[in-house]
Write a protein that holds these residues in place. Structure first.
Motif, PDB file in Angstrom:
ATOM      1  N   UNK A  12      -0.743  12.853  -7.645  1.00 38.20           N
ATOM      2  CA  UNK A  12      -1.086  11.433  -7.708  1.00 38.20           C
ATOM      3  C   UNK A  12       0.047  10.615  -8.324  1.00 38.20           C
ATOM      4  N   UNK A  13       0.768  11.213  -9.247  1.00 36.93           N
ATOM      5  CA  UNK A  13       1.924  10.518  -9.817  1.00 36.93           C
ATOM      6  C   UNK A  13       3.041  10.382  -8.784  1.00 36.93           C
ATOM      7  N   UNK A  14       3.209  11.393  -7.962  1.00 34.93           N
ATOM      8  CA  UNK A  14       4.207  11.319  -6.890  1.00 34.93           C
ATOM      9  C   UNK A  14       3.869  10.174  -5.946  1.00 34.93           C
ATOM     10  N   UNK A  15       2.600  10.028  -5.603  1.00 34.61           N
ATOM     11  CA  UNK A  15       2.180   8.961  -4.702  1.00 34.61           C
ATOM     12  C   UNK A  15       2.332   7.589  -5.361  1.00 34.61           C
ATOM     13  N   UNK A  16       2.034   7.508  -6.641  1.00 37.03           N
ATOM     14  CA  UNK A  16       2.208   6.230  -7.330  1.00 37.03           C
ATOM     15  C   UNK A  16       3.666   5.787  -7.288  1.00 37.03           C
ATOM     16  N   UNK A  53     -13.140  14.451  -8.843  1.00 40.77           N
ATOM     17  CA  UNK A  53     -13.588  13.597  -7.750  1.00 40.77           C
ATOM     18  C   UNK A  53     -12.787  13.897  -6.488  1.00 40.77           C
ATOM     19  N   UNK A  54     -13.473  13.889  -5.367  1.00 43.04           N
ATOM     20  CA  UNK A  54     -12.818  13.758  -4.064  1.00 43.04           C
ATOM     21  C   UNK A  54     -12.793  12.264  -3.812  1.00 43.04           C
ATOM     22  N   UNK A  55     -11.622  11.656  -3.908  1.00 42.81           N
ATOM     23  CA  UNK A  55     -11.560  10.199  -4.011  1.00 42.81           C
ATOM     24  C   UNK A  55     -10.557   9.592  -3.046  1.00 42.81           C
ATOM     25  N   UNK A  56     -10.760   8.323  -2.792  1.00 42.61           N
ATOM     26  CA  UNK A  56      -9.697   7.514  -2.206  1.00 42.61           C
ATOM     27  C   UNK A  56      -8.919   6.926  -3.383  1.00 42.61           C
ATOM     28  N   UNK A  57      -7.609   7.111  -3.348  1.00 33.03           N
ATOM     29  CA  UNK A  57      -6.716   6.644  -4.413  1.00 33.03           C
ATOM     30  C   UNK A  57      -5.874   5.505  -3.850  1.00 33.03           C
ATOM     31  N   UNK A  58      -5.751   4.419  -4.602  1.00 34.14           N
ATOM     32  CA  UNK A  58      -5.049   3.240  -4.094  1.00 34.14           C
ATOM     33  C   UNK A  58      -3.994   2.803  -5.103  1.00 34.14           C
ATOM     34  N   UNK A  59      -2.749   2.803  -4.635  1.00 38.03           N
ATOM     35  CA  UNK A  59      -1.614   2.406  -5.461  1.00 38.03           C
ATOM     36  C   UNK A  59      -0.836   1.302  -4.742  1.00 38.03           C
ATOM     37  N   UNK A  60      -0.213   0.444  -5.535  1.00 35.62           N
ATOM     38  CA  UNK A  60       0.604  -0.638  -4.967  1.00 35.62           C
ATOM     39  C   UNK A  60       1.708  -0.982  -5.949  1.00 35.62           C
ATOM     40  N   UNK A  61       2.919  -1.015  -5.441  1.00 38.15           N
ATOM     41  CA  UNK A  61       4.078  -1.341  -6.285  1.00 38.15           C
ATOM     42  C   UNK A  61       4.103  -0.502  -7.551  1.00 38.15           C
ATOM     43  N   UNK A  62       3.844   0.785  -7.369  1.00 37.33           N
ATOM     44  CA  UNK A  62       3.900   1.791  -8.430  1.00 37.33           C
ATOM     45  C   UNK A  62       2.870   1.564  -9.538  1.00 37.33           C
ATOM     46  N   UNK A  63       1.776   0.881  -9.175  1.00 36.05           N
ATOM     47  CA  UNK A  63       0.680   0.658 -10.117  1.00 36.05           C
ATOM     48  C   UNK A  63      -0.640   1.063  -9.468  1.00 36.05           C
ATOM     49  N   UNK A  99       4.361  20.550   2.682  1.00 35.38           N
ATOM     50  CA  UNK A  99       4.501  20.094   4.074  1.00 35.38           C
ATOM     51  C   UNK A  99       3.773  18.771   4.285  1.00 35.38           C
ATOM     52  N   UNK A 100       2.594  18.650   3.699  1.00 34.58           N
ATOM     53  CA  UNK A 100       1.844  17.403   3.852  1.00 34.58           C
ATOM     54  C   UNK A 100       2.557  16.239   3.175  1.00 34.58           C
ATOM     55  N   UNK A 101       3.137  16.482   2.010  1.00 35.69           N
ATOM     56  CA  UNK A 101       3.869  15.415   1.319  1.00 35.69           C
ATOM     57  C   UNK A 101       5.105  14.999   2.096  1.00 35.69           C
ATOM     58  N   UNK A 102       5.764  15.965   2.737  1.00 40.39           N
ATOM     59  CA  UNK A 102       6.922  15.610   3.563  1.00 40.39           C
ATOM     60  C   UNK A 102       6.501  14.683   4.704  1.00 40.39           C
ATOM     61  N   UNK A 103       5.358  14.994   5.326  1.00 36.17           N
ATOM     62  CA  UNK A 103       4.827  14.120   6.379  1.00 36.17           C
ATOM     63  C   UNK A 103       4.484  12.752   5.824  1.00 36.17           C
ATOM     64  N   UNK A 104       3.854  12.728   4.666  1.00 37.19           N
ATOM     65  CA  UNK A 104       3.447  11.461   4.047  1.00 37.19           C
ATOM     66  C   UNK A 104       4.667  10.608   3.706  1.00 37.19           C
ATOM     67  N   UNK A 105       5.701  11.216   3.147  1.00 39.15           N
ATOM     68  CA  UNK A 105       6.896  10.446   2.776  1.00 39.15           C
ATOM     69  C   UNK A 105       7.592   9.882   4.008  1.00 39.15           C
ATOM     70  N   UNK A 106       7.628  10.660   5.085  1.00 35.16           N
ATOM     71  CA  UNK A 106       8.200  10.142   6.337  1.00 35.16           C
ATOM     72  C   UNK A 106       7.379   8.960   6.852  1.00 35.16           C
ATOM     73  N   UNK A 107       6.059   9.069   6.722  1.00 38.29           N
ATOM     74  CA  UNK A 107       5.175   7.994   7.181  1.00 38.29           C
ATOM     75  C   UNK A 107       5.344   6.750   6.322  1.00 38.29           C
ATOM     76  N   UNK A 108       5.494   6.921   5.014  1.00 37.77           N
ATOM     77  CA  UNK A 108       5.733   5.781   4.121  1.00 37.77           C
ATOM     78  C   UNK A 108       7.023   5.071   4.513  1.00 37.77           C
ATOM     79  N   UNK A 109       8.074   5.836   4.781  1.00 41.60           N
ATOM     80  CA  UNK A 109       9.352   5.247   5.181  1.00 41.60           C
ATOM     81  C   UNK A 109       9.199   4.468   6.489  1.00 41.60           C
TER      82      UNK A 109
END
Length: 656
Positions: free
Chosen positions: A66-70, A109-119, A17-27
């Motif tokens: 994390x791979x899904x988010x990348x 780690x409880x981390x902030x993860x940062x991806x850009x252009x699939x990297x 459910x959270x990923x569905x929200x995130x993907x809608x937000x990314x769009x």
């Protein structure tokens, strides 16, 4: 650079459910030409998952997202919170040393993860000690209901393991924008609440380290629970950060909404997403509390004026928190639809407030009001129960229980002939039979029979003093007002009449005056388990004592007696001299007797609280896992005994 801050609702333990929200937000962010989307701490898994963080298969699954988010970062940069398992640490370090989590598992780690252009983005200064694109949380809270140190490995822990400075690990990450690299300092939640964490005689301030290492802006992703006046608390923390560095930079704060739980407490998150300028002043903020929001900011064009935001009064904020907690039940239990309830409505103020709160959360069609009178229940309280049900437009049921009570009494009367017991124990048992019939025989069975839940209607004062019957009214799926004192119950009832309903839904006869006095024709609080019974609490006064006893910096009996000797009870408890006189505790002997009764009953009833249902947190310190208690006898210290003798020598309490 256009930045979007997503104040999203995070449903713990529901990554799909959270990923569905995130993907809608990314769009949505891409449609608005956003360069950087910021999401809250642990926004995929949820934050308060207790020992699910120790289940390897679950942790592996969360790490895999994390791979899904990348892959989702094509054409955009995304900063989000998730756990990271540092599986490649030996490869990066080119060693075979043991680098575990503190519990011997793979370092997490409880981390902030940062991806850009699939990297995964790079650091301003390369470090083999950490994976690309991630910045672990530095400060792991271990107070109240926080248990980060039980599960996660901090950036400070990394520094200790590797023999390097925390300052060196606090490196900005590099985002590409218009052919240039922007140095952004990332941190997680508690990292901004750093004033009380110390290093070398100063605050362990990640903001200072990141700015000193070249950060042009700071971003904090949070899962920070609501407390009263939280906006003001956040602003003061950012003000401290700005004063603790030579040259501050714009600061972006993103927090989630939606409750989470630890089994014994339901903790609400209000959002409060805010952008601060280089002077530490809030200049743009979400106007939504306890609700999702997506805020867009042009980084180079931050507003110059201080943001205007309203913060409701304490009772209104607590009302919002309770509503948020109640509406979370379906997510907590994995339901698609809201649950239905049957509420035991006695005609007293507590159940009157609870049924109104439930009706507001779930609607009139989902609520039944059940009144279960015996010969001790007055026509006045029975009429109140029906009045409230009629006003709310909900089903009103009445099931008299006198016959069931008599049947059980007959059994024990015969048993008493063979097994005599002290009279006071028999009388108390006879009273509690009624409560147990209501809670166990009727209410819980009716809920199970018709697919409904029932509530615990006890307030914080009753919970503290054990003024409830185990296996009777200590039951239910949730305790909506379990963190409200009796004074707050009265106050919230007035608030609902005046601001929610604009009508006398909760009868004025249930509400006292400012000294908690009830006039002729009013209905004073009573369990109605015997003739002429009244609740033994000193409302207002005991409420103030309890708030001090359960505050984050807890007050002791010794403190209270010292205030009494100094004549500063009013100042320290926030009450009037008239209230002290109203309850007779201006008489030293009565004061001491009452204080001992109060403290003794709190300690002796730990066993009931251990078995109570989850409480929605509305105070700085709630029973459950917020206040962690052990069963032990109540005792007095030598200082207590000395102060007691001093108080008893007084002729009268002398204010001021």
């Amino acid at each position: 650079m256009k930045i979007a801050l997503s104040q999203m609702q995070v449903i713990p333990g529901s990554p799909e459910k959270n990923l569905a929200t995130i993907k809608d937000t990314i769009a949505q962010a891409k449609q608005n030409n956003v360069d950087l989307l910021i999401l809250p701490e642990l926004c995929i898994s949820g934050y308060m998952l207790s020992d699910m963080w120790l289940v390897p298969s679950f942790v592996e699954e969360m790490h895999g997202y994390n791979e899904v988010m990348r892959e989702a970062s094509d054409g955009i940069a995304i900063a989000y919170g998730n756990i990271v398992l540092d599986k490649q640490i030996n490869t990066r370090l080119n060693d075979s040393a043991h680098h575990p989590n503190k519990d011997g598992r793979v370092r997490m780690y409880n981390a902030v993860c940062v991806v850009q252009n699939q990297q995964w983005v790079k650091r301003a200064k390369h470090s083999q000690y950490l994976p690309d694109g991630i910045q672990p949380k530095t400060l792991l809270p271990n107070y109240r209901f926080f248990d980060d140190q039980r599960y996660f490995f901090s950036l400070n822990d990394v520094a200790l393991d590797m023999g390097v400075s925390i300052e060196d690990l606090a490196q900005p990450l590099l985002l590409e924008h218009n052919g240039k690299q922007v140095k952004i300092g990332f941190q997680v939640c508690e990292d901004l609440w750093c004033k009380d964490y110390r290093k070398d005689g100063k605050a362990l301030n990640m903001s200072r380290y990141l700015i000193n290492n070249g950060a042009e802006l700071l971003i904090n992703i949070s899962a920070s629970p609501w407390t009263n006046q939280k906006h003001d608390a956040r602003d003061r923390r950012i003000e401290f950060l700005a004063q603790d560095v030579d040259q501050f930079v714009p600061f972006y704060y993103v927090n989630n909404v939606g409750p989470q739980n630890n089994g014994k407490n339901i903790i609400t998150f209000d959002g409060g997403t805010t952008v601060y300028n280089a002077q530490g002043m809030p200049v743009q903020c979400s106007q939504k509390s306890f609700a999702p929001d997506l805020m867009f900011v042009e980084h180079e064009q931050l507003p110059q004026q201080k943001a205007v935001r309203s913060e409701p009064g304490k009772i209104e904020q607590k009302y919002q928190a309770i509503q948020s907690g109640l509406r979370y039940i379906k997510d907590m239990l994995g339901f698609e639809d809201d649950p239905k309830f049957v509420i035991g409505v006695s005609g007293g103020i507590d159940s009157a407030l609870v049924v109104c709160l439930i009706e507001q959360a779930f609607g009139q069609d989902n609520v039944w009001a059940l009144n279960m009178p015996t010969k001790y229940n007055s026509s006045a309280t029975q009429n109140v129960a029906k009045h409230i049900a009629d006003k709310l437009g909900i089903k009103h049921l009445q099931i008299p229980i006198q016959e069931l009570t008599d049947a059980q009494m007959d059994v024990f009367t015969k048993l008493d002939e063979a097994l005599p017991s002290p009279e006071w124990m028999r009388k108390l048992s006879d009273e509690n039979i009624q409560a147990k019939i209501r809670g166990t025989s009727i209410l819980s069975n009716l809920a199970g029979r018709y697919g409904r839940f029932f509530t615990n209607n006890g307030n914080k004062l009753e919970t503290a003093l054990g003024y409830a019957t185990l296996y009777g009214d200590v039951g239910g799926v949730i305790a909506p007002i379990g963190d409200l004192t009796k004074a707050e119950v009265f106050e919230m009832a007035r608030f609902m009449n005046e601001h929610i309903y604009q009508d006398e839904v909760i009868p004025h006869s249930l509400l006292p005056n400012e000294l908690f006095e009830f006039g002729e024709g009013d209905i004073a609080p009573s369990a109605e388990l015997r003739e002429a019974q009244l609740d033994p609490m000193k409302f207002g006064y005991h409420c103030a004592l309890l708030e001090k006893f359960t505050s984050f910096a807890k007050t002791s009996c010794e403190d209270v007696m010292q205030w009494y000797l100094q004549g500063s009870m009013e100042e320290n408890l926030g009450i009037s001299t008239a209230l002290i006189q109203r309850w007779g505790v201006d008489e030293p002997a009565s004061f001491v007797e009452d204080l001992e009764w109060f403290a003794r009953n709190i300690q002796r009833n730990v066993y009931k609280r251990i078995q109570s249902p989850p409480i929605i947190v509305t105070s700085p310190s709630a029973y459950g896992f917020d206040i962690r208690e052990s069963q032990m006898p109540w005792r007095t210290s030598e200082r207590f005994n000395q102060l007691k003798q001093q108080v008893l020598k007084m002729e009268k309490y002398n204010p001021g």
